[in-house]
Design a protein around this motif. Sequence first.
Motif, PDB file in Angstrom:
ATOM      1  N   LEU A 127       0.871  -0.863   0.071  1.00 49.69           N
ATOM      2  CA  LEU A 127      -0.111  -0.048  -0.386  1.00 49.69           C
ATOM      3  C   LEU A 127       0.539   1.416   0.248  1.00 49.69           C
ATOM      4  CD1 LEU A 127      -2.284  -1.825   2.876  1.00 49.69           C
ATOM      5  CD2 LEU A 127      -3.196  -0.993  -0.054  1.00 49.69           C
ATOM      6  N   ARG A 128       0.704   1.915  -0.796  1.00 51.68           N
ATOM      7  CA  ARG A 128       1.566   2.793  -1.000  1.00 51.68           C
ATOM      8  C   ARG A 128       0.528   4.415  -1.042  1.00 51.68           C
ATOM      9  NH1 ARG A 128       2.745   6.830  -4.855  1.00 51.68           N
ATOM     10  NH2 ARG A 128       1.834   5.933  -6.381  1.00 51.68           N
ATOM     11  N   ALA A 129       1.249   5.517  -0.405  1.00 53.32           N
ATOM     12  CA  ALA A 129      -0.084   6.751  -0.917  1.00 53.32           C
ATOM     13  C   ALA A 129       1.890   8.291  -1.261  1.00 53.32           C
ATOM     14  CB  ALA A 129      -0.912   7.807  -0.031  1.00 53.32           C
ATOM     15  N   ALA A 182      -1.826   6.327   3.403  1.00 55.18           N
ATOM     16  CA  ALA A 182      -1.598   4.927   2.536  1.00 55.18           C
ATOM     17  C   ALA A 182      -2.254   3.708   2.879  1.00 55.18           C
ATOM     18  CB  ALA A 182       0.197   4.246   3.328  1.00 55.18           C
ATOM     19  N   GLY A 230       5.381   6.890  -6.317  1.00 51.47           N
ATOM     20  CA  GLY A 230       6.054   6.686  -7.040  1.00 51.47           C
ATOM     21  C   GLY A 230       6.549   6.530  -8.080  1.00 51.47           C
ATOM     22  N   VAL A 236      -1.074  -5.649  -5.503  1.00 49.78           N
ATOM     23  CA  VAL A 236      -1.049  -4.042  -4.453  1.00 49.78           C
ATOM     24  C   VAL A 236      -3.536  -3.684  -5.426  1.00 49.78           C
ATOM     25  CG1 VAL A 236       0.803  -3.765  -5.037  1.00 49.78           C
ATOM     26  CG2 VAL A 236      -0.745  -3.729  -7.366  1.00 49.78           C
ATOM     27  N   GLU A 237      -3.906  -2.303  -5.525  1.00 50.21           N
ATOM     28  CA  GLU A 237      -4.831  -2.315  -5.681  1.00 50.21           C
ATOM     29  C   GLU A 237      -5.122  -1.349  -6.694  1.00 50.21           C
ATOM     30  OE1 GLU A 237      -8.008   1.170  -4.665  1.00 50.21           O
ATOM     31  OE2 GLU A 237      -5.490   1.857  -3.919  1.00 50.21           O
ATOM     32  N   ARG A 271      -0.217   2.336  -7.779  1.00 47.50           N
ATOM     33  CA  ARG A 271       0.469   2.179  -6.467  1.00 47.50           C
ATOM     34  C   ARG A 271       1.627   1.753  -6.079  1.00 47.50           C
ATOM     35  NH1 ARG A 271      -1.442   5.448  -4.437  1.00 47.50           N
ATOM     36  NH2 ARG A 271      -1.361   6.638  -6.054  1.00 47.50           N
TER      37      ARG A 271
END
Length: 198
Positions: A6-8, A15, A40, A63-64, A68
């Motif tokens: 998960l990334r923001a 995130a 990213g 990953v979503e 992401r």
Amino acid sequence: MFRCYLRASTTEQDAERAKTILEEFISDSPAEWYIENHTGTMLNRPILNQLLEDALPNDILLVESVDRLSRLSLDDWETLKSKINDKKLRLVVLDMPTTHQQIAKKGIESEIMYVINNMLIDLMATMARLDQQKRVERIRQGQERAKAQGKRIGGRGINEELHEKVKKRLAANNISVEDIAKLEGCGVATVYRIKKKY
């Protein structure tokens, strides 16, 4: 084993926003969670690097969406794909149902879908990169337009309401700077700046 990434982009963004839907997708399967606030557009991300280091052959990188995982340049995207392939990870993208077949990974049909998915993921990574470039360009154009109109660029605007409240308390001259800061919910340095200005 699911390796859920998960990334923001910034610390102001959440995130973990998509964690619930990923949890529903994997149900009770064993999973490790890798959550970070990092752009990213950079290949070198501490938590993503940790995921790749921890991963074992045939683990699932979940990953979503592709953006992401990557808003990388073409060269950096190729490097990241190589790292994923070297670790023999199966990439599953929640919003790309064709990749869900990688969880079972059986037979010739799965091999065909693997090739198709690679092409689709490359396409989505390219679109994510182009979207990022367009966003950066729009911000730059907006800043140039604001600058041409004499507007301030960057930093926070002045909180006029706070300045007025602090000014009144300073004018009363019966309370310390530290107490004003506590009462108004701001830093002592802010009170001193306002005092110096007025």
